[in-house]
Design an enzyme around this catalytic site. Structure first.
Site, short mmCIF file in Angstrom:
data_model
loop_
_atom_site.label_atom_id
_atom_site.label_comp_id
_atom_site.label_asym_id
_atom_site.label_seq_id
_atom_site.Cartn_x
_atom_site.Cartn_y
_atom_site.Cartn_z
N HIS A 250 0.83 -1.21 0.00
CA HIS A 250 0.00 0.00 0.00
C HIS A 250 0.85 1.25 0.00
O HIS A 250 0.45 2.29 -0.51
CB HIS A 250 -1.00 -0.04 1.15
CG HIS A 250 -2.11 -1.00 0.87
ND1 HIS A 250 -2.07 -2.31 1.26
CD2 HIS A 250 -3.24 -0.84 0.14
CE1 HIS A 250 -3.14 -2.92 0.81
NE2 HIS A 250 -3.87 -2.07 0.13
N ARG B 59 -10.57 3.72 -1.40
CA ARG B 59 -9.99 2.94 -0.28
C ARG B 59 -10.24 3.71 1.02
O ARG B 59 -9.38 4.46 1.48
CB ARG B 59 -8.49 2.76 -0.49
CG ARG B 59 -8.10 1.82 -1.61
CD ARG B 59 -6.58 1.65 -1.66
NE ARG B 59 -6.17 0.51 -2.44
CZ ARG B 59 -5.71 0.59 -3.69
NH1 ARG B 59 -5.63 1.74 -4.30
NH2 ARG B 59 -5.33 -0.51 -4.32
N ARG C 233 -15.41 1.39 -1.10
CA ARG C 233 -15.08 0.08 -0.51
C ARG C 233 -15.15 0.19 1.00
O ARG C 233 -14.62 1.14 1.59
CB ARG C 233 -13.68 -0.36 -0.93
CG ARG C 233 -13.31 -1.69 -0.31
CD ARG C 233 -12.02 -2.23 -0.82
NE ARG C 233 -10.88 -1.52 -0.27
CZ ARG C 233 -9.63 -1.78 -0.61
NH1 ARG C 233 -9.36 -2.71 -1.51
NH2 ARG C 233 -8.64 -1.12 -0.07
N GLU D 135 -10.40 -11.29 -4.51
CA GLU D 135 -8.97 -11.13 -4.30
C GLU D 135 -8.38 -12.30 -3.50
O GLU D 135 -7.20 -12.30 -3.19
CB GLU D 135 -8.65 -9.78 -3.64
CG GLU D 135 -9.58 -9.33 -2.57
CD GLU D 135 -9.33 -7.88 -2.11
OE1 GLU D 135 -8.37 -7.24 -2.54
OE2 GLU D 135 -10.12 -7.42 -1.27
N ASN E 53 -3.91 -7.20 -6.72
CA ASN E 53 -2.76 -7.12 -5.80
C ASN E 53 -2.82 -8.26 -4.79
O ASN E 53 -1.85 -8.97 -4.55
CB ASN E 53 -2.75 -5.79 -5.05
CG ASN E 53 -2.84 -4.61 -5.99
OD1 ASN E 53 -2.44 -4.72 -7.14
ND2 ASN E 53 -3.39 -3.50 -5.53
N ASP E 54 -4.00 -8.40 -4.18
CA ASP E 54 -4.13 -9.47 -3.19
C ASP E 54 -4.31 -10.82 -3.86
O ASP E 54 -3.84 -11.83 -3.34
CB ASP E 54 -5.31 -9.18 -2.25
CG ASP E 54 -4.90 -8.21 -1.17
OD1 ASP E 54 -3.83 -8.42 -0.59
OD2 ASP E 54 -5.62 -7.23 -0.94
N ARG F 238 3.04 -9.18 -0.33
CA ARG F 238 3.22 -8.05 -1.24
C ARG F 238 4.08 -6.93 -0.65
O ARG F 238 4.45 -6.00 -1.36
CB ARG F 238 1.84 -7.51 -1.70
CG ARG F 238 0.95 -7.06 -0.59
CD ARG F 238 -0.49 -6.88 -1.07
NE ARG F 238 -0.77 -5.54 -1.53
CZ ARG F 238 -1.99 -5.03 -1.66
NH1 ARG F 238 -3.06 -5.78 -1.40
NH2 ARG F 238 -2.18 -3.81 -2.06
N CYS G 215 -9.49 -3.70 -10.29
CA CYS G 215 -9.08 -2.46 -9.63
C CYS G 215 -7.72 -2.58 -8.98
O CYS G 215 -7.26 -1.67 -8.31
CB CYS G 215 -10.13 -2.02 -8.60
SG CYS G 215 -10.31 -3.19 -7.25
C1 PEP Z 1 -6.16 -5.33 -4.57
O1 PEP Z 1 -5.91 -6.13 -3.67
O2 PEP Z 1 -5.84 -5.50 -5.75
C2 PEP Z 1 -6.88 -4.08 -4.26
C3 PEP Z 1 -7.29 -3.28 -5.21
O3 PEP Z 1 -7.03 -3.75 -2.95
P1 PEP Z 1 -5.82 -3.20 -2.05
O4 PEP Z 1 -4.65 -2.93 -2.95
O5 PEP Z 1 -6.28 -1.98 -1.36
O6 PEP Z 1 -5.57 -4.35 -1.12
MG MG Z 2 -6.85 -5.88 -1.76
#
Ligand code: PEP
Ligand code: MG
Length: 575
Positions: free
Chosen positions: A194, A301, A337, A436, A459-460, A470, A507
Site C-alpha cells: 500500500h 480505499r 469500498r 482477491e 494485488n491481493d 506483497r 481495480c
Molecule cells: C487489490 O488487492 O488488488 C486491491 C485493489 O485492494 P488493495 O490494494 O487496497 O488491497
Molecule cells: Mg486488496
C-alpha cells in the site's frame, strides 16, 4: 564517489535532487558499551529525558483548546502515568547498570519486551494500551537522542528533495501527500504494497526494495532516481547528469502529450467503449480524477480516512467525506469500498492484535464483521451518501458466503434504521464484492447471485495465489502478474461474471499497467480502475487496439506455461 543501487521501480518518471534521509527514531537506536565510570552520567541522562518528556506532556495539556473532547486530557494523563511507571522509569536504568549499555538501547529493549507482553494480553482494552506505551517510549527515545522534531525538511526544500527512507508506512505516505517531494526511495517494500500504491498516487518516481540505500546514501548527496529502470545513481558525474536531464525533459513532454487525451472517449478501434475509472484514497484525490478524465471512481480505499489519528472517524465525518466525493463526481459512479484494515494497513484506533501472518488474519470484511458497530457506522454513512450521487458499496476480501450474507443483513438493518430516522438513501444501492482471494475466484457461485457487480483486486489475488507477501522486499521479484495461475483466475472470473450478466472490473495495479491492457481486454475486461495518473497511458493503448485481433493470441497465452514464451507472447500482443 559515484555508485548505483538497484531496486524495484514502483512509480515511473525521473527525479534529480538532493537526498533527504527520513529517519524513524526506532531505526536509529545504536548499541554501545558504557564503562562503569560513565554509568552514573548515563543514568542521569536517562532521568533528564524522563523529566523533559514529563514537561513536554504538561505543556501539551496546557495547549488543549477549550471545548476539546474530554478524552484528550485523559489521554495525556494516561501518558504521564505510563511515563512514571517503573516499567519505563526504572527498569531501563537497571538494564544500563546490569548490561553496561547506553540508555537508548536499554529503553528500546524494554519497549520491545513491553510491546510483546501487551500484544499477548487477552483483554482488548489492555492490548490497545500497547500503542500508548509505544508513543511514550518514542517521545523518550527522541528526548534521549536530542531529536524532538520529526525529520521532514521545510516545504520550500522538499520540492528539490528526494526522500530516502528505510521503510515508510501507508500512514507516512498519506502525510507526504501534503509535502511535495520530488521522489521517494526505500530499502523495504514491494511494488504492490500500500505504500507503493500511494507513492504512485503522488505521481512522482519512486523505487523500493533498494535494501541498503538508507545506510549508503548521505544527507544532501545528489541523486538520480530512474523510476523506469528502478535504479538510483548516487553522486552522478556531469555527463550522466546531463543525459538524465534530457531524459527527464522528454518524459515530461510525453506526459504533456498524453494529457490531451483527457476528454477523448476510451473506445477501441472497433468502437467498443471501455470504462476507465479511478482509485482514490482521500476525498482530495478527486482533483486528479478530473484532471485525468476518469469516468467515475472504481475504488475508494476508505481505510485511509482512519489513519494518522487515535480515534475512529464518526458516521457523520464519514458521511461528509463520501458525500463530498459523490457530489463532485456529478452522476458518475463512485464505488466506496468498506474498511480494509489489517495486514499492511494498521489503524491505531483498531484493536487488531499483531499476529505472525497479519495478511491471513483479521483483515477487511473479517475485521468489520468482528466489530459490527464500526462496520455499521460506515454502512450508514455510505447509504446516506448514496442519496447525493451514484454511490456503490464494495466489500473487500470475501472468501465465504456467510461473510457476504452477514454483511448484507447489516446493510438491510442500516436501511431499516435510516428509514425509521427519516434519513434519505438510495434503496437500490448496488453492492459489489472484491475477488482477491483465490478461493473466491474459484468458487464464484458462492457470491454471484447475491451481488450486483464484481471487482478483481489483483494485488491481493497475486499475493494469496502465489504466497508472496506483497510488502516483503526479499520476495518482491517473485510477485508475478503473468503467472499462469494468476492469469487463469482473472480470465475465469471475468468470463463467469459476464455469463451471469454481472459487470466486472479490475481495480488492482494490473489495471493501470499499459503493458497488460491488451491482455485484460482479450480476457473480456471492459472496466478498468486505476490510479488516475495511469489513465492516459492505458487509454492510449485502448485507442490503438482492435478487439478482434486479441482473441487467438490471448487464447494461446492462457495455455502457455513456459514463462519465457509467455513474456514473449505478451510483448508480441503489444506490438
Ligand atoms: C487489490 O488487492 O488488488 C486491491 C485493489 O485492494 P488493495 O490494494 O487496497 O488491497
Ligand atoms: Mg486488496
Amino acid at each position: 564517489m559515484s555508485f548505483a543501487l538497484h531496486g524495484i521501480a514502483v512509480a515511473q518518471g525521473i527525479a534529480i535532487g538532493r537526498a533527504h534521509l527520513f529517519s524513524q527514531t526506532t531505526l536509529e537506536v545504536t548499541h554501545y558499551v558504557v564503562t562503569p565510570e560513565n554509568r552514573p552520567a548515563e543514568l542521569q541522562r536517562f532521568d533528564q529525558a524522563i523529566l523533559e518528556v514529563s514537561l513536554e506532556l504538561k505543556e501539551l495539556e496546557h495547549q488543549i483548546p477549550p471545548g476539546a473532547p474530554a478524552e484528550m486530557a485523559a489521554f495525556l494523563e494516561l501518558h504521564r502515568l505510563i511515563l512514571k511507571d517503573d516499567m519505563l522509569a526504572r527498569v531501563p536504568k537497571q538494564r544500563i547498570q546490569q548490561q553496561g549499555c547506553n540508555a537508548e538501547w536499554a529503553l528500546k529493549q524494554q519497549l520491545d519486551l513491553l510491546i510483546t507482553q501487551f500484544e499477548q494480553m487477552e483483554d482488548p482494552y489492555l492490548r490497545q494500551r500497547r500503542d500508548d506505551i509505544w508513543q511514550v517510549g518514542e517521545r523518550l527515545l527522541k528526548a534521549l537522542m536530542g531529536q524532538p522534531a520529526p525529520s521532514l525538511p521545510p516545504h520550500s526544500e522538499a520540492a528539490n528533495s528526494i526522500l530516502v527512507a528505510h521503510d515508510l508506512s501507508p500512514a507516512d505516505m498519506v502525510l507526504f501527500k501534503q509535502h511535495p517531494f520530488q521522489s521517494f526511495i526505500t530499502d523495504l517494500g514491494g511494488a504492490t504494497s500500500h505504500t507503493a500504491i500511494l507513492a504512485r498516487s503522488l505521481g512522482i518516481p519512486s523505487i523500493m526494495a533498494l535494501h541498503h540505500a538508507w545506510e549508503m546514501i548521505r544527507e544532501g548527496e545528489i541523486l538520480i532516481v530512474d523510476g523506469m529502470a528502478g535504479v538510483v545513481i548516487v553522486n552522478p558525474d556531469t555527463q550522466i547528469l546531463t543525459e538524465y536531464r534530457l531524459r527527464q525533459e522528454q518524459w515530461h513532454l510525453e506526459r504533456q502529450k498524453l494529457k490531451r487525451l483527457r476528454s477523448t472517449p476510451a473506445t477501441t478501434l472497433d468502437g467498443t467503449p471501455i470504462e476507465l475509472l479511478a482509485n482514490i484514497e482521500m476525498p482530495d484525490d478527486i482533483d486528479a480524477v478530473k484532471k485525468n478524465g476518469a469516468r467515475g471512481i472504481g475504488l475508494f480505499r476508505t481505510e485511509f480516512l482512519f489513519m494518522n489519528r487515535h480515534d475512529l472517524p464518526s458516521e457523520e465525518e464519514q458521511f461528509h467525506a463520501y458525500r463530498r466525493v459523490a457530489e463532485s463526481l456529478r452522476g458518475l459512479p463512485v464505488t466506496i469500498r468498506t474498511l480494509d484494515i489489517g495486514a499492511d494497513k494498521p489503524v491505531e484506533a483498531s484493536n487488531i492484535a499483531s499476529t505472525l501472518n497479519p495478511a491471513l488474519g483479521l483483515r477487511a470484511i473479517r475485521y468489520c464483521l468482528s466489530e459490527p458497530h464500526i462496520f455499521m457506522s460506515q454502512i450508514r454513512a455510505i447509504l446516506r451518501a448514496s442519496h447525493f450521487g451514484e454511490v456503490q458499496l464494495l466489500i473487500p476480501m470475501l472468501s465465504n458466503r456467510h461473510e457476504l450474507t452477514q454483511a448484507l443483513a447489516l446493510i438491510e438493518q442500516a436501511k431499516h434504521e435510516l428509514t425509521h430516522e427519516g434519513l434519505p438513501f438510495n434503496p437500490a444501492l448496488p453492492i459489489g464484492g472484491m475477488i482477491e482471494v483465490p478461493a473466491a475466484a474459484l468458487a464464484l457461485p458462492l457470491f454471484l447471485d447475491l451481488l450486483d457487480f464484481l471487482s478483481i483486486g489483483t494485488n491481493d489475488l497475486i499475493q494469496y495465489t502465489l504466497a508472496i507477501d506483497r510488502t516483503d522486499d526479499t520476495v518482491a521479484h517473485l510477485f508475478d502478474p503473468l503467472h499462469p495461475a494468476v492469469l487463469s483466475l482473472i480470465a475465469h472470473t471475468i468470463k463467469t461474471a459476464h455469463k451471469a450478466g454481472k459487470p466486472v472490473a479490475v481495480c488492482g495495479e494490473m489495471a493501470g499497467n499499459p503493458v497488460l491492457t491488451r491482455l485484460l481486454l482479450g480476457f473480456g475486461l471492459r472496466e478498468f480502475s486505476m490510479h488516475p495518473a495511469h489513465l492516459p497511458e492505458v487509454k492510449q493503448v485502448i485507442l490503438r487496439t482492435g478487439l478482434s485481433d486479441l482473441a487467438s493470441p490471448v487464447k494461446r497465452i492462457l495455455s502457455t506455461y513456459d514463462p519465457d514464451k509467455l513474456e514473449e507472447a505478451v510483448i508480441r500482443l503489444n506490438n
